[in-house]
Structure formats: C-alpha cells, structure tokens
Scaffold this motif. Structure first.
Motif, PDB file in Angstrom:
ATOM      1  N   CYS A  81     -67.771  39.495 -17.506  1.00 32.19           N
ATOM      2  CA  CYS A  81     -66.849  38.394 -17.259  1.00 32.19           C
ATOM      3  C   CYS A  81     -67.387  37.113 -17.890  1.00 32.19           C
ATOM      4  O   CYS A  81     -68.535  36.727 -17.634  1.00 32.19           O
ATOM      5  CB  CYS A  81     -66.674  38.189 -15.756  1.00 32.19           C
ATOM      6  SG  CYS A  81     -66.654  39.750 -14.820  1.00 32.19           S
ATOM      7  N   HIS A  82     -66.551  36.463 -18.681  1.00 35.02           N
ATOM      8  CA  HIS A  82     -67.002  35.270 -19.408  1.00 35.02           C
ATOM      9  C   HIS A  82     -66.268  34.032 -18.906  1.00 35.02           C
ATOM     10  O   HIS A  82     -65.046  34.040 -18.745  1.00 35.02           O
ATOM     11  CB  HIS A  82     -66.748  35.431 -20.903  1.00 35.02           C
ATOM     12  CG  HIS A  82     -67.131  34.227 -21.716  1.00 35.02           C
ATOM     13  ND1 HIS A  82     -66.223  33.507 -22.449  1.00 35.02           N
ATOM     14  CD2 HIS A  82     -68.333  33.596 -21.876  1.00 35.02           C
ATOM     15  CE1 HIS A  82     -66.839  32.493 -23.047  1.00 35.02           C
ATOM     16  NE2 HIS A  82     -68.120  32.523 -22.706  1.00 35.02           N
ATOM     17  N   THR A 110     -65.056  34.766 -14.918  1.00 36.57           N
ATOM     18  CA  THR A 110     -65.918  35.068 -13.778  1.00 36.57           C
ATOM     19  C   THR A 110     -65.209  34.774 -12.463  1.00 36.57           C
ATOM     20  O   THR A 110     -65.500  35.407 -11.446  1.00 36.57           O
ATOM     21  CB  THR A 110     -67.237  34.282 -13.848  1.00 36.57           C
ATOM     22  OG1 THR A 110     -66.988  32.870 -13.741  1.00 36.57           O
ATOM     23  CG2 THR A 110     -67.969  34.548 -15.161  1.00 36.57           C
ATOM     24  N   CYS A 159     -63.053  37.938 -11.933  1.00 34.44           N
ATOM     25  CA  CYS A 159     -63.865  39.073 -11.509  1.00 34.44           C
ATOM     26  C   CYS A 159     -64.357  38.915 -10.068  1.00 34.44           C
ATOM     27  O   CYS A 159     -64.384  39.883  -9.299  1.00 34.44           O
ATOM     28  CB  CYS A 159     -65.050  39.249 -12.445  1.00 34.44           C
ATOM     29  SG  CYS A 159     -64.603  39.800 -14.105  1.00 34.44           S
ATOM     30  N   ALA A 160     -64.779  37.714  -9.717  1.00 32.02           N
ATOM     31  CA  ALA A 160     -65.287  37.482  -8.363  1.00 32.02           C
ATOM     32  C   ALA A 160     -64.210  37.754  -7.320  1.00 32.02           C
ATOM     33  O   ALA A 160     -64.486  38.333  -6.258  1.00 32.02           O
ATOM     34  CB  ALA A 160     -65.810  36.053  -8.234  1.00 32.02           C
ATOM     35  N   LEU A 163     -71.786  38.080 -14.892  1.00 37.74           N
ATOM     36  CA  LEU A 163     -71.201  36.753 -15.028  1.00 37.74           C
ATOM     37  C   LEU A 163     -71.887  36.018 -16.176  1.00 37.74           C
ATOM     38  O   LEU A 163     -73.084  35.744 -16.111  1.00 37.74           O
ATOM     39  CB  LEU A 163     -71.363  35.966 -13.729  1.00 37.74           C
ATOM     40  CG  LEU A 163     -70.920  36.671 -12.433  1.00 37.74           C
ATOM     41  CD1 LEU A 163     -71.186  35.777 -11.219  1.00 37.74           C
ATOM     42  CD2 LEU A 163     -69.453  37.068 -12.505  1.00 37.74           C
ATOM     43  N   CYS A 164     -71.137  35.715 -17.219  1.00 43.29           N
ATOM     44  CA  CYS A 164     -71.691  35.078 -18.418  1.00 43.29           C
ATOM     45  C   CYS A 164     -71.119  33.668 -18.569  1.00 43.29           C
ATOM     46  O   CYS A 164     -69.905  33.496 -18.657  1.00 43.29           O
ATOM     47  CB  CYS A 164     -71.330  35.883 -19.665  1.00 43.29           C
ATOM     48  SG  CYS A 164     -71.732  37.631 -19.589  1.00 43.29           S
ATOM     49  N   SER A 218     -70.804  31.195 -16.463  1.00 43.94           N
ATOM     50  CA  SER A 218     -69.855  30.914 -15.379  1.00 43.94           C
ATOM     51  C   SER A 218     -69.889  29.445 -14.944  1.00 43.94           C
ATOM     52  O   SER A 218     -70.955  28.899 -14.674  1.00 43.94           O
ATOM     53  CB  SER A 218     -70.169  31.791 -14.165  1.00 43.94           C
ATOM     54  OG  SER A 218     -69.306  31.471 -13.083  1.00 43.94           O
ATOM     55  N   THR A 252     -67.484  30.518  -9.345  1.00 45.50           N
ATOM     56  CA  THR A 252     -66.551  31.615  -9.067  1.00 45.50           C
ATOM     57  C   THR A 252     -65.565  31.301  -7.947  1.00 45.50           C
ATOM     58  O   THR A 252     -64.637  32.063  -7.709  1.00 45.50           O
ATOM     59  CB  THR A 252     -67.328  32.872  -8.658  1.00 45.50           C
ATOM     60  OG1 THR A 252     -68.022  32.609  -7.413  1.00 45.50           O
ATOM     61  CG2 THR A 252     -68.336  33.281  -9.730  1.00 45.50           C
ATOM     62  N   VAL A 293     -74.573  42.076  -8.830  1.00 44.26           N
ATOM     63  CA  VAL A 293     -73.988  40.909  -9.480  1.00 44.26           C
ATOM     64  C   VAL A 293     -75.079  40.224 -10.306  1.00 44.26           C
ATOM     65  O   VAL A 293     -76.121  39.832  -9.778  1.00 44.26           O
ATOM     66  CB  VAL A 293     -73.396  39.924  -8.455  1.00 44.26           C
ATOM     67  CG1 VAL A 293     -72.802  38.707  -9.160  1.00 44.26           C
ATOM     68  CG2 VAL A 293     -72.326  40.620  -7.609  1.00 44.26           C
ATOM     69  N   ALA A 316     -76.092  37.265 -13.380  1.00 38.41           N
ATOM     70  CA  ALA A 316     -75.659  35.973 -13.920  1.00 38.41           C
ATOM     71  C   ALA A 316     -76.608  35.532 -15.024  1.00 38.41           C
ATOM     72  O   ALA A 316     -77.837  35.623 -14.883  1.00 38.41           O
ATOM     73  CB  ALA A 316     -75.619  34.904 -12.822  1.00 38.41           C
TER      74      ALA A 316
END
Length: 327
Positions: A204-205, A209, A212-213, A226-227, A229, A232, A246, A248
């Motif tokens: 997820c970018h 994010t 996705c969260a 998480l990229c 982010s 969230t 998860v 990050a």
C-alpha cells in the motif's frame, strides 16, 4: 518532574499550516467536475472473480479487453485524446485485466504473472492522483515488483477506487479510504475464495495505506506493507484488528515525513490521518526503505523495492537502524 511539551519543529509547523490552508482551499471545490470524468459504457465482463483457472482467466482477459476498447471508442468520439491514448495502451497484447470500468473516473484491476499457478500474490494499492489517464505509473510499479519476485508469484495492480487529488480535503481525511476499503475487501474475498492456499500481501502506497488499513480486519492477508504512509486513520496496529504482520517504511527523502500526524474536527468532516505508522507507538515492524522520495518505492534497483519483494516472498527484509520499529 514533568517536562514541558516540546514545541513543533519549524518544518512540522509549516506543514501543519500548509495542510490547513490546502483543506480550506480544496473544501469548496471537492464536488467540482474533474478531467477524469469521461463518459464510458457499462462494462460487460463479470464484476465478480469466481475462478482463476487458465481457461477462465483467458476468457476474462478477452472480455475486459473488449470493454476497454469500447471505452476507448467513447473517448475518441468525445475528442478526449489523452484518455483514448491511455486506453489504447491498455489493449496491448499480453495485458491481463481482471476488471475494468471506465465510468466515474475509471477503475482497473490488472494481473502481472500467471494467477492460475501463483503461490504468492502482492496486491498493489495506489495512493493519490493515480487515474486511468496516468495508469502507467501504477503499471510501472507493479511490473518492477513482479520482476523482483521469485517464480510462481504474481502482482495485482488494484485501481479499484477513485483516488483523491494530493492537494485536496479528500486526501487529508479517511472518508475516501473507508469507502474504497469496502471494494478492496470484496475483491480480496473473491481472490481468497478462488485461491484459498495462496499467500497474499497488501502493498500500500501513500493514501493507499488508508484504504488497506480500513480493509485489514476483513482481509486474510499475511502481510500489510505501508509505504510512504501519511497516516492510516488509526492510532496503532491493534486498532486494525488483523492477524497480518503490519510493516512500515519511508524513504529518507520522502516529503510525507513532514505531514502532521493529527486529526482535527472541521464541522461535518475532519482533517488529518492520525498517528505516524513509523512511530514506535504505532507498533508496525519497520523495514529499510532507503533514501528515495515519495515516488521511488518501486524504483528498479532500490532498497525499498528489494525489501518489499522480500516481505512478499516470505523472507526477512533489512530492518531500520533503530531496531524493531521505526521511530
């Protein structure tokens, strides 16, 4: 003895003022028409993914190609050359679209690799400003990630929602992400039903994010990555109610580091995406994302891409220099 709270660092204070100013400017025009609103016919391919055997997939890919061609003809008739060119590229030989809908800004879900034989799948969820018109940006990241993965892996580029503009009220709160999470959850359920033995990772970018969260509790994903982010909408990993690990990561040159991590009520809406996923209090497992900027997470040869691929492949990535969590 209690100490006085530290004042905002200058760059954080500037970022906060900028965020509030952007929201004030963007608020009145959120409902305005957008260049991505190009009329298109209703798709004919099945919306639900029931099977991923080779024959079923080939039939689906052919059906979505016909839908893309129909949308391209509509764009040509309207004189929208940019949309027509983007759709023309999508009809190239070898493209594997699971779903396509050109209406309401456009939705597209494309597979890279052979889903019928995949043992691991990464679902790539983009952030702000990714549309059908610039779909090549998402495609480039998906192709780079697929190339980095071992055999019998696949990547799915999931443009299943209308992404917000970077400078807009929609990108500064969770509403768009909550709505998109319903569509993502539905797709993941279909994928899990068709491929119950496959290990799935959500990659997820940026604003993705948030999506996705909010889908995490309704997903059987093994990993959620998480990229870059900006937050969230949740205070910590526990609030996601997921069994997934998860992760990050954030590049050292990513401007998103300056986004204030707060939530403020503004009448009928709110601004801010809450806690920093890279803070130790959030509880994500940190991975080294290198020294890239906000658009560099899937850059070929990058530290971030290598570590994302390792996570998807079930291998340990390089951790942050601060240890288990990024601070």
């Amino acid at each position: 003895m209690a100490t006085a709270p530290r004042p905002f660092a200058p760059r954080v204070r500037r970022a906060l003022l900028g965020l509030l100013a952007a929201a004030a400017v963007a608020g009145p025009v959120v409902g305005a028409a957008s260049p991505v609103d190009v009329p298109a016919p209703r798709p004919t391919a099945p919306a639900t993914l029931h099977s991923v055997d080779s024959a079923s997939l080939q039939a689906r890919y052919a059906a979505t190609r016909r839908d893309i061609e129909a949308a391209k003809r509509a764009a040509v008739e309207l004189g929208n050359g940019r949309r027509a060119a983007a759709l023309e590229a999508m009809t190239a030989d070898g493209r594997q679209f699971l779903t396509f809908d050109g209406r309401n800004g456009g939705r597209a879900v494309e597979a890279y690799g052979d889903l019928s034989r995949a043992e691991r799948i990464a679902v790539l969820v983009p952030g702000a400003d990714v549309t059908v018109d610039n779909y090549w940006r998402l495609r480039a990241g998906a192709k780079a990630l697929r190339k980095q993965l071992p055999p019998r892996s696949a990547v799915i580029a999931w443009l299943g929602y209308r992404t917000p503009s970077t400078v807009s009220l929609a990108s500064a709160n969770t509403e768009r992400g909550r709505d998109a999470a319903q569509a993502l959850s539905a797709f993941l359920r279909q994928l899990g039903s068709a491929l119950p033995e496959v290990n799935t990772s959500l990659v997820c970018h940026s604003y993705g994010t948030v999506v996705c969260a909010h889908a995490a509790s309704r997903s059987d994903a093994k990993d959620i990555i998480l990229c870059g982010s900006p937050g969230t909408g949740y205070d910590d990993v526990g609030a996601l109610h997921t069994r997934a690990t998860v992760w990050a990561g954030r590049g050292s040159d990513d401007w998103v580091a300056d986004v204030p991590h707060l939530r403020l009520g503004l009448g009928l809406t709110e601004i801010g995406l809450g806690a920093d996923p890279l803070s130790s209090g959030f509880g994500a497992t940190g991975f080294d994302a290198g020294d890239g900027g906000h658009s560099d997470y899937f850059k070929p040869g990058s530290v971030s891409l290598r570590n994302i691929a390792l996570i998807v492949a079930g291998q340990p990535p390089a951790r942050s220099s601060s240890g288990e969590h990024l601070a």
